[in-house]
Design a protein around this motif. Sequence first.
Motif, mmCIF file in Angstrom:
data_model
loop_
_atom_site.group_PDB
_atom_site.id
_atom_site.type_symbol
_atom_site.label_atom_id
_atom_site.label_comp_id
_atom_site.label_asym_id
_atom_site.label_seq_id
_atom_site.Cartn_x
_atom_site.Cartn_y
_atom_site.Cartn_z
ATOM 1 N N LEU A 46 0.849 -1.188 0.000
ATOM 2 C CA LEU A 46 0.000 0.000 0.000
ATOM 3 C C LEU A 46 0.881 1.233 0.000
ATOM 4 O O LEU A 46 1.668 1.449 0.927
ATOM 5 N N GLY A 47 0.750 2.034 -1.049
ATOM 6 C CA GLY A 47 1.581 3.230 -1.130
ATOM 7 C C GLY A 47 0.976 4.269 -2.033
ATOM 8 O O GLY A 47 0.071 3.978 -2.824
ATOM 9 N N PRO A 48 1.447 5.506 -1.943
ATOM 10 C CA PRO A 48 0.921 6.586 -2.785
ATOM 11 C C PRO A 48 1.246 6.356 -4.256
ATOM 12 O O PRO A 48 2.113 5.540 -4.602
ATOM 13 N N GLY A 49 0.529 7.059 -5.126
ATOM 14 C CA GLY A 49 0.760 6.927 -6.561
ATOM 15 C C GLY A 49 2.169 7.341 -6.950
ATOM 16 O O GLY A 49 2.777 8.222 -6.324
ATOM 17 N N GLN A 50 2.697 6.681 -7.972
ATOM 18 C CA GLN A 50 4.018 6.995 -8.529
ATOM 19 C C GLN A 50 5.142 6.845 -7.504
ATOM 20 O O GLN A 50 6.124 7.585 -7.537
ATOM 21 N N ARG A 177 -15.549 -2.806 -8.352
ATOM 22 C CA ARG A 177 -14.334 -3.030 -7.560
ATOM 23 C C ARG A 177 -14.644 -3.845 -6.313
ATOM 24 O O ARG A 177 -13.918 -4.780 -5.972
ATOM 25 N N TYR A 178 -15.737 -3.511 -5.614
ATOM 26 C CA TYR A 178 -16.138 -4.290 -4.439
ATOM 27 C C TYR A 178 -16.402 -5.745 -4.829
ATOM 28 O O TYR A 178 -16.000 -6.680 -4.115
ATOM 29 N N ALA A 179 -17.083 -5.930 -5.946
ATOM 30 C CA ALA A 179 -17.396 -7.289 -6.393
ATOM 31 C C ALA A 179 -16.113 -8.069 -6.687
ATOM 32 O O ALA A 179 -15.991 -9.256 -6.345
ATOM 33 N N MET A 180 -15.135 -7.407 -7.316
ATOM 34 C CA MET A 180 -13.887 -8.086 -7.660
ATOM 35 C C MET A 180 -13.059 -8.420 -6.422
ATOM 36 O O MET A 180 -12.362 -9.435 -6.382
ATOM 37 N N GLN A 181 -13.136 -7.571 -5.396
ATOM 38 C CA GLN A 181 -12.441 -7.876 -4.152
ATOM 39 C C GLN A 181 -12.997 -9.157 -3.532
ATOM 40 O O GLN A 181 -12.248 -9.985 -3.000
ATOM 41 N N GLU A 182 -14.309 -9.323 -3.626
ATOM 42 C CA GLU A 182 -14.923 -10.550 -3.110
ATOM 43 C C GLU A 182 -14.550 -11.760 -3.966
ATOM 44 O O GLU A 182 -14.335 -12.857 -3.448
ATOM 45 N N VAL A 183 -14.459 -11.546 -5.288
ATOM 46 C CA VAL A 183 -14.053 -12.638 -6.186
ATOM 47 C C VAL A 183 -12.645 -13.122 -5.844
ATOM 48 O O VAL A 183 -12.399 -14.324 -5.726
ATOM 49 N N ILE A 184 -11.716 -12.172 -5.680
ATOM 50 C CA ILE A 184 -10.328 -12.577 -5.443
ATOM 51 C C ILE A 184 -10.181 -13.210 -4.065
ATOM 52 O O ILE A 184 -9.390 -14.143 -3.872
ATOM 53 N N THR A 185 -10.967 -12.751 -3.088
ATOM 54 C CA THR A 185 -10.946 -13.380 -1.763
ATOM 55 C C THR A 185 -11.454 -14.807 -1.842
ATOM 56 O O THR A 185 -10.883 -15.729 -1.241
ATOM 57 N N GLU A 203 -9.055 0.900 1.959
ATOM 58 C CA GLU A 203 -10.147 -0.026 2.229
ATOM 59 C C GLU A 203 -9.912 -1.374 1.552
ATOM 60 O O GLU A 203 -10.121 -2.435 2.143
ATOM 61 N N GLU A 204 -9.443 -1.320 0.306
ATOM 62 C CA GLU A 204 -9.144 -2.538 -0.431
ATOM 63 C C GLU A 204 -8.044 -3.340 0.262
ATOM 64 O O GLU A 204 -8.126 -4.569 0.383
ATOM 65 N N ALA A 205 -7.024 -2.640 0.735
ATOM 66 C CA ALA A 205 -5.911 -3.299 1.411
ATOM 67 C C ALA A 205 -6.388 -4.017 2.673
ATOM 68 O O ALA A 205 -6.021 -5.175 2.922
ATOM 69 N N VAL A 206 -7.216 -3.362 3.473
ATOM 70 C CA VAL A 206 -7.701 -3.960 4.719
ATOM 71 C C VAL A 206 -8.610 -5.147 4.425
ATOM 72 O O VAL A 206 -8.581 -6.159 5.132
ATOM 73 N N PHE A 207 -9.410 -5.047 3.359
ATOM 74 C CA PHE A 207 -10.336 -6.129 3.017
ATOM 75 C C PHE A 207 -9.593 -7.392 2.583
ATOM 76 O O PHE A 207 -10.012 -8.511 2.893
ATOM 77 N N LEU A 208 -8.459 -7.229 1.896
ATOM 78 C CA LEU A 208 -7.790 -8.361 1.272
ATOM 79 C C LEU A 208 -6.648 -8.977 2.082
ATOM 80 O O LEU A 208 -6.429 -10.182 2.030
ATOM 81 N N ALA A 209 -5.917 -8.167 2.827
ATOM 82 C CA ALA A 209 -4.579 -8.561 3.267
ATOM 83 C C ALA A 209 -4.533 -9.423 4.517
ATOM 84 O O ALA A 209 -5.322 -9.253 5.443
ATOM 85 N N ASP A 210 -3.559 -10.337 4.539
ATOM 86 C CA ASP A 210 -3.062 -10.898 5.784
ATOM 87 C C ASP A 210 -2.118 -9.886 6.433
ATOM 88 O O ASP A 210 -2.073 -9.752 7.651
ATOM 89 N N ARG A 211 -1.355 -9.210 5.564
ATOM 90 C CA ARG A 211 -0.346 -8.268 6.036
ATOM 91 C C ARG A 211 -0.250 -7.121 5.044
ATOM 92 O O ARG A 211 -0.185 -7.338 3.834
ATOM 93 N N ILE A 212 -0.258 -5.899 5.559
ATOM 94 C CA ILE A 212 -0.104 -4.707 4.726
ATOM 95 C C ILE A 212 1.305 -4.158 4.917
ATOM 96 O O ILE A 212 1.751 -3.951 6.046
ATOM 97 N N ILE A 213 1.995 -3.928 3.802
ATOM 98 C CA ILE A 213 3.299 -3.272 3.825
ATOM 99 C C ILE A 213 3.067 -1.839 3.370
ATOM 100 O O ILE A 213 2.778 -1.580 2.191
ATOM 101 N N LEU A 214 3.152 -0.916 4.309
ATOM 102 C CA LEU A 214 2.906 0.494 4.006
ATOM 103 C C LEU A 214 4.211 1.110 3.501
ATOM 104 O O LEU A 214 5.244 1.051 4.177
ATOM 105 N N LEU A 215 4.157 1.685 2.307
ATOM 106 C CA LEU A 215 5.354 2.176 1.637
ATOM 107 C C LEU A 215 5.514 3.682 1.785
ATOM 108 O O LEU A 215 4.533 4.422 1.858
ATOM 109 N N THR A 216 6.756 4.116 1.803
ATOM 110 C CA THR A 216 7.049 5.542 1.795
ATOM 111 C C THR A 216 6.900 6.072 0.371
ATOM 112 O O THR A 216 6.764 5.301 -0.582
ATOM 113 N N ASN A 217 6.949 7.376 0.240
ATOM 114 C CA ASN A 217 6.986 7.970 -1.090
ATOM 115 C C ASN A 217 8.370 7.747 -1.689
ATOM 116 O O ASN A 217 9.291 7.289 -1.022
#
Length: 256
Positions: A46-50, A177-185, A203-217
């Motif tokens: 999980l990180g900001p764009g670019q 997008r919500y539907a696809m998150q459920e599909v991949i889960t 929200e997507e990260a929390v819904f899907l992850a066992d572990r979130i790696i939060l990235l710096t810019n």
Amino acid sequence: MEHTGQVNSMITCRNIGKTFSTKKTSLEVLQKFDLDVKENEFVVLLGPGQCGKTTLMNIIAGLEPPTAGEVLFQGEKVTKPNPGIGMVYQTTGLFPWFTVMKNVDFGPRMKHMPKQERRKKAQHFIDLVGLTGFENSYPIKLSGGMRQRVGIARAYCNDPAVLLMDEPFGHLDAQTRYAMQEVITNIWSREKRTVIFVTNNIEEAVFLADRIILLTNCPTNVKREIRIDLPRPRDYVSKEFLKIREEISEIFESTK
């Protein structure tokens, strides 16, 4: 966190650096990036764009070399694309002249799997992503979400040990997008794989992850590692979900 590169880690990134240079300028995108991902773990970057997320995924996939450090896949150094590492992009790259069935069974067909066997295998994943009845449809007749389902089914049908997913739902509308998150889960819970999933959506990260790696810019590094212990399937509006989302939002805003 200790990085040993042991074989029980499916993917190990050791001290990864990446700098893009021209005659006049240079841009450091990744800096001393370390990560261990274990078998069947669902890790979200999980990180900001670019910020270099796609560059990192391409390095893990063996599509481009790092400037420094190394990536290990099951303990072996990654120097080129590996059939054990699959990739799903935001754009699916489906063959427009192939039906859904032929797109999904493409990998096994290239491995010369007998037709009846590969069709049975492809049908299994077509069913899992909810496209039963669309086997003979062409991509042009499908919605964006349906095309992404085909891309996911195709990736799973290739039997990768690790599946890299680079913002695969980023171009979809909110409802799809919500539907696809459920599909991949659902497909991940039924057909375990090690998944590294890139998003800039908390929200997507929390819904899907066992572990979130939060990235710096940019240059990208690991700012925080957050384990999500909520049971699946997850409820977007539960008290526990909303609390975690709020906590991550506060941290995430400070990375921009």
